[in-house]
Design a protein around this motif. Structure first.
Motif, PDB file in Angstrom:
ATOM      1  N   ILE A   1      23.038  65.322  28.258  1.00 30.60           N
ATOM      2  CA  ILE A   1      22.565  66.317  28.910  1.00 30.60           C
ATOM      3  C   ILE A   1      23.125  67.542  28.004  1.00 30.60           C
ATOM      4  CG2 ILE A   1      22.804  68.131  30.916  1.00 30.60           C
ATOM      5  CD1 ILE A   1      23.245  65.529  32.527  1.00 30.60           C
ATOM      6  N   HIS A   2      21.977  68.631  27.577  1.00 28.71           N
ATOM      7  CA  HIS A   2      22.141  69.577  26.687  1.00 28.71           C
ATOM      8  C   HIS A   2      22.031  70.935  27.100  1.00 28.71           C
ATOM      9  CE1 HIS A   2      23.030  66.651  23.825  1.00 28.71           C
ATOM     10  NE2 HIS A   2      21.885  65.862  24.025  1.00 28.71           N
ATOM     11  N   LYS A   3      22.064  71.263  28.530  1.00 32.17           N
ATOM     12  CA  LYS A   3      21.819  72.653  29.085  1.00 32.17           C
ATOM     13  C   LYS A   3      23.011  73.331  28.892  1.00 32.17           C
ATOM     14  CE  LYS A   3      17.569  71.312  29.798  1.00 32.17           C
ATOM     15  NZ  LYS A   3      16.816  71.380  30.827  1.00 32.17           N
TER      16      LYS A   3
ATOM     17  N   ASN B   1      19.582  68.779  36.379  1.00 32.06           N
ATOM     18  CA  ASN B   1      19.624  69.433  34.874  1.00 32.06           C
ATOM     19  C   ASN B   1      18.293  69.493  34.094  1.00 32.06           C
ATOM     20  OD1 ASN B   1      19.132  67.231  32.647  1.00 32.06           O
ATOM     21  ND2 ASN B   1      20.473  66.414  34.170  1.00 32.06           N
ATOM     22  N   THR B   2      17.388  68.895  34.647  1.00 36.09           N
ATOM     23  CA  THR B   2      16.035  68.613  33.758  1.00 36.09           C
ATOM     24  C   THR B   2      15.131  69.867  34.190  1.00 36.09           C
ATOM     25  OG1 THR B   2      15.015  67.441  35.474  1.00 36.09           O
ATOM     26  CG2 THR B   2      15.734  66.147  33.436  1.00 36.09           C
ATOM     27  N   PHE B   3      15.503  70.563  35.410  1.00 30.66           N
ATOM     28  CA  PHE B   3      14.749  71.676  35.849  1.00 30.66           C
ATOM     29  C   PHE B   3      15.190  72.999  35.340  1.00 30.66           C
ATOM     30  CE2 PHE B   3      14.325  68.368  39.312  1.00 30.66           C
ATOM     31  CZ  PHE B   3      12.975  68.044  38.916  1.00 30.66           C
ATOM     32  N   ALA B   4      16.679  72.889  34.895  1.00 27.89           N
ATOM     33  CA  ALA B   4      17.203  74.322  34.768  1.00 27.89           C
ATOM     34  C   ALA B   4      17.154  74.534  33.318  1.00 27.89           C
ATOM     35  CB  ALA B   4      18.576  73.928  35.093  1.00 27.89           C
ATOM     36  N   ASN B   5      17.100  75.837  32.999  1.00 26.50           N
ATOM     37  CA  ASN B   5      17.186  76.553  31.867  1.00 26.50           C
ATOM     38  C   ASN B   5      18.708  76.651  31.469  1.00 26.50           C
ATOM     39  OD1 ASN B   5      14.461  78.060  32.452  1.00 26.50           O
ATOM     40  ND2 ASN B   5      14.302  76.756  30.606  1.00 26.50           N
ATOM     41  N   TYR B   6      19.492  76.932  32.349  1.00 30.61           N
ATOM     42  CA  TYR B   6      20.897  76.693  32.461  1.00 30.61           C
ATOM     43  C   TYR B   6      21.513  76.510  33.824  1.00 30.61           C
ATOM     44  CZ  TYR B   6      21.306  81.703  34.482  1.00 30.61           C
ATOM     45  OH  TYR B   6      21.236  82.662  35.304  1.00 30.61           O
TER      46      TYR B   6
ATOM     47  N   CYS C   1      25.459  67.384  41.193  1.00 28.52           N
ATOM     48  CA  CYS C   1      24.413  68.285  40.947  1.00 28.52           C
ATOM     49  C   CYS C   1      23.937  68.455  39.694  1.00 28.52           C
ATOM     50  CB  CYS C   1      24.985  69.754  41.410  1.00 28.52           C
ATOM     51  SG  CYS C   1      25.424  70.223  43.264  1.00 28.52           S
ATOM     52  N   ILE C   2      24.755  68.617  38.660  1.00 28.47           N
ATOM     53  CA  ILE C   2      24.277  68.570  37.396  1.00 28.47           C
ATOM     54  C   ILE C   2      23.269  67.320  37.057  1.00 28.47           C
ATOM     55  CG2 ILE C   2      24.903  68.251  34.898  1.00 28.47           C
ATOM     56  CD1 ILE C   2      27.535  69.795  35.549  1.00 28.47           C
ATOM     57  N   LYS C   3      23.798  66.022  37.534  1.00 28.68           N
ATOM     58  CA  LYS C   3      22.773  64.956  37.011  1.00 28.68           C
ATOM     59  C   LYS C   3      21.301  65.360  37.691  1.00 28.68           C
ATOM     60  CE  LYS C   3      22.905  60.044  37.337  1.00 28.68           C
ATOM     61  NZ  LYS C   3      23.285  58.999  38.329  1.00 28.68           N
ATOM     62  N   GLU C   4      21.391  65.599  38.971  1.00 26.84           N
ATOM     63  CA  GLU C   4      20.346  65.845  39.646  1.00 26.84           C
ATOM     64  C   GLU C   4      19.152  66.889  39.272  1.00 26.84           C
ATOM     65  OE1 GLU C   4      17.775  64.434  42.759  1.00 26.84           O
ATOM     66  OE2 GLU C   4      19.693  63.471  42.437  1.00 26.84           O
TER      67      GLU C   4
ATOM     68  N   ARG D   1      40.558  73.647  33.329  1.00 28.09           N
ATOM     69  CA  ARG D   1      40.403  72.811  31.976  1.00 28.09           C
ATOM     70  C   ARG D   1      40.132  71.463  32.401  1.00 28.09           C
ATOM     71  NH1 ARG D   1      45.046  73.652  27.486  1.00 28.09           N
ATOM     72  NH2 ARG D   1      44.510  71.609  27.016  1.00 28.09           N
ATOM     73  N   ASN D   2      40.577  70.977  33.548  1.00 22.81           N
ATOM     74  CA  ASN D   2      40.319  69.698  33.829  1.00 22.81           C
ATOM     75  C   ASN D   2      38.694  69.642  34.387  1.00 22.81           C
ATOM     76  OD1 ASN D   2      42.854  68.525  33.316  1.00 22.81           O
ATOM     77  ND2 ASN D   2      43.561  69.120  35.333  1.00 22.81           N
ATOM     78  N   LEU D   3      38.414  70.561  35.042  1.00 26.83           N
ATOM     79  CA  LEU D   3      37.017  70.793  35.652  1.00 26.83           C
ATOM     80  C   LEU D   3      36.117  70.805  34.442  1.00 26.83           C
ATOM     81  CD1 LEU D   3      35.033  71.001  37.986  1.00 26.83           C
ATOM     82  CD2 LEU D   3      35.257  73.280  37.803  1.00 26.83           C
ATOM     83  N   LEU D   4      36.159  71.587  33.781  1.00 26.75           N
ATOM     84  CA  LEU D   4      35.337  71.665  32.439  1.00 26.75           C
ATOM     85  C   LEU D   4      35.315  70.535  31.398  1.00 26.75           C
ATOM     86  CD1 LEU D   4      35.883  75.474  31.688  1.00 26.75           C
ATOM     87  CD2 LEU D   4      34.438  74.405  32.991  1.00 26.75           C
ATOM     88  N   LYS D   5      36.567  69.845  31.335  1.00 26.02           N
ATOM     89  CA  LYS D   5      36.721  68.703  30.406  1.00 26.02           C
ATOM     90  C   LYS D   5      35.774  67.619  31.230  1.00 26.02           C
ATOM     91  CE  LYS D   5      39.680  65.196  28.365  1.00 26.02           C
ATOM     92  NZ  LYS D   5      38.598  64.260  28.760  1.00 26.02           N
ATOM     93  N   ASP D   6      36.049  67.480  32.349  1.00 21.07           N
ATOM     94  CA  ASP D   6      35.102  66.297  33.233  1.00 21.07           C
ATOM     95  C   ASP D   6      33.746  66.697  33.074  1.00 21.07           C
ATOM     96  OD1 ASP D   6      37.395  64.881  33.893  1.00 21.07           O
ATOM     97  OD2 ASP D   6      37.840  65.840  35.942  1.00 21.07           O
ATOM     98  N   ILE D   7      33.284  68.050  33.292  1.00 23.97           N
ATOM     99  CA  ILE D   7      31.838  68.207  33.164  1.00 23.97           C
ATOM    100  C   ILE D   7      31.310  68.064  31.900  1.00 23.97           C
ATOM    101  CG2 ILE D   7      30.323  70.315  33.419  1.00 23.97           C
ATOM    102  CD1 ILE D   7      31.775  71.358  35.678  1.00 23.97           C
ATOM    103  N   THR D   8      32.011  68.638  30.739  1.00 22.11           N
ATOM    104  CA  THR D   8      31.392  68.393  29.391  1.00 22.11           C
ATOM    105  C   THR D   8      31.550  66.967  28.966  1.00 22.11           C
ATOM    106  OG1 THR D   8      33.612  69.172  28.412  1.00 22.11           O
ATOM    107  CG2 THR D   8      31.884  70.702  28.773  1.00 22.11           C
ATOM    108  N   ASP D   9      32.418  65.969  29.536  1.00 25.87           N
ATOM    109  CA  ASP D   9      32.541  64.697  29.082  1.00 25.87           C
ATOM    110  C   ASP D   9      31.175  63.985  29.866  1.00 25.87           C
ATOM    111  OD1 ASP D   9      34.729  64.590  27.848  1.00 25.87           O
ATOM    112  OD2 ASP D   9      36.144  63.884  29.267  1.00 25.87           O
ATOM    113  N   PHE D  10      30.712  64.530  31.038  1.00 24.95           N
ATOM    114  CA  PHE D  10      29.861  63.712  31.766  1.00 24.95           C
ATOM    115  C   PHE D  10      28.479  64.150  30.882  1.00 24.95           C
ATOM    116  CE2 PHE D  10      26.745  64.244  35.046  1.00 24.95           C
ATOM    117  CZ  PHE D  10      26.631  63.037  35.722  1.00 24.95           C
TER     118      PHE D  10
END
Ligand SMILES: Cc1cc2nc3c(=O)[nH]c(=O)nc-3n(C[C@H](O)[C@H](O)[C@H](O)COP(=O)(O)O)c2cc1C
Length: 348
Positions: A202-204, A159-164, A154-157, A187-196
């Protein structure tokens, strides 16, 4: 006008009434001016370093599939959150799955992330540029084999349209979703998301939407994970699957998430706890039972920087944004407050 229509609307099944609202909002020609208030400057605030006209946002769940966000901006919201969107289109749970508890000014829903899927949503966003500050709330499909991957897709698809982007781990209607509140799982989820996001440039800003049903002992570990992975905001809260004892509505025992006035104190108490422990380090978006200027004022004083609502609009119609803004301005002026941000956390 809504008070005239309401008796008819409330005779219709709640989900059907919502679908009708979405259909009619596609043709929203109501002049923006009728939703304007005087002296709104006092409500001007910031969301992730962007100035917005007021702190009142529309909560996720109303415009799940990005069909009418620009019509909704015309009602005077300071920001809008669409979704929850999942990677694939999803029907959700069997109907009926939304119930009104009129005397409690509440709703119970067990929709289960019904939405058109991320591809259709991003097509709509591509075609129709949002006219205001837009958050996109994302979640996994119910039958997903890898829920973390679903958030990443979802983030990949989008992110360009989102302000957050809101990471929703708190719907009570997707079995097991709330397990993400557990310390190591989060922790694992947020680590995977921020690594990605780092890897893909992606800086949203990211927000985490939490459940009101968490134990006090979980607050510290959630704050720890949020700080470690630089999540910008916490949304407090989603619906509750508790607190049914004092309700009077005939549907009070329906399975699902309770929203509206009976959620107000629960979410305020949780906001206060998070505010006391973070002392303003993390942006708090307060949600749950806001339908008046006083309720908005109490949430801000509890520690919320920004606010969202959904159920209030079902009971009061789109004029609720103007009403809340007017009442809040009156309260602030009486208290000789120059800007709404001055009161954040003063009652926690
Ligand atoms: C019918 C309905 C559908 C909802 N769907 C979502 C959703 O898809 N994602 C989400 O994060 N929250 C969803 N919510 C929760 C709201 O965003 C909000 O957190 C909650 O209703 C409390 O606010 P309120 O008392 O102002 O309604 C939904 C709420 C309702 C009433």
């Amino acid at each position: 006008m809504y008070s005239l229509l309401k008796p008819f609307i409330f005779k219709i099944d709640p989900e059907m009434a919502h679908d009708l609202a979405i259909k009619s909002l596609k043709y929203n020609f109501l002049p923006e001016d009728i939703f304007k208030v005087q002296e709104e400057e006092i409500l001007e605030t910031k969301i992730f370093d962007t100035k917005i006209k007021n702190p009142i946002g529309l909560a996720a769940g109303f415009d799940k599939s990005a069909e009418v966000y620009n019509s909704l901006f015309r009602f005077g919201f300071g920001f809008i959150e669409i979704g929850t969107v999942t990677p694939r289109e999803q029907y959700g749970n069997p109907k009926p799955r939304v119930f009104r508890l009129e005397n409690d000014r509440a709703l119970i829903n067990r929709l289960g992330f019904n939405n058109d899927g991320i591809e259709k949503v991003s097509q709509r966003l591509q075609k129709n540029t949002p006219s205001g500050f837009l958050g996109i709330n994302i979640g996994p499909n119910k039958d997903s084999e890898n829920r973390t991957d679903d958030y990443l897709k979802c983030i990949k698809e989008i992110n360009t349209f989102a302000n957050y982007i809101t990471i929703n781990i708190s719907s009570p209607n997707t079995p097991g979703l709330r397990d993400f509140h557990d310390h190591s799982t989060l922790r694992n989820l947020l680590k995977d998301i921020t690594d990605f996001t780092k890897k893909n440039n992606i800086h949203k800003p990211l927000a985490l939407k939490v459940s009101p049903d968490i134990a006090g002992s979980e607050i510290g570990s959630i704050i720890d994970s949020i700080k470690r992975f630089k999540i910008s905001a916490i949304i407090i809260s989603n619906t509750t699957d508790k607190n049914r004892e004092n309700l009077i509505g005939t549907h009070k025992s329906e399975k699902g998430g309770l929203s509206g006035e009976p959620l107000s104190k629960i979410s305020n108490d949780l906001i206060k706890k998070f505010y006391r422990e973070t002392k303003g380090d993390i942006i708090i978006i307060g949600v749950g039972g806001i339908s008046s200027g006083l309720a908005a004022y109490e949430k801000l004083k509890s520690g919320a920087n920004l606010l969202q609502l959904y159920t209030g609009m079902v009971y009061e119609g789109p004029g609720i944004v103007k009403k809340i803004k007017g009442e809040l301005i009156d309260i602030l002026k009486k208290e000789k407050i120059k800007n709404v941000s001055e009161i954040v956390g003063t009652g926690s």
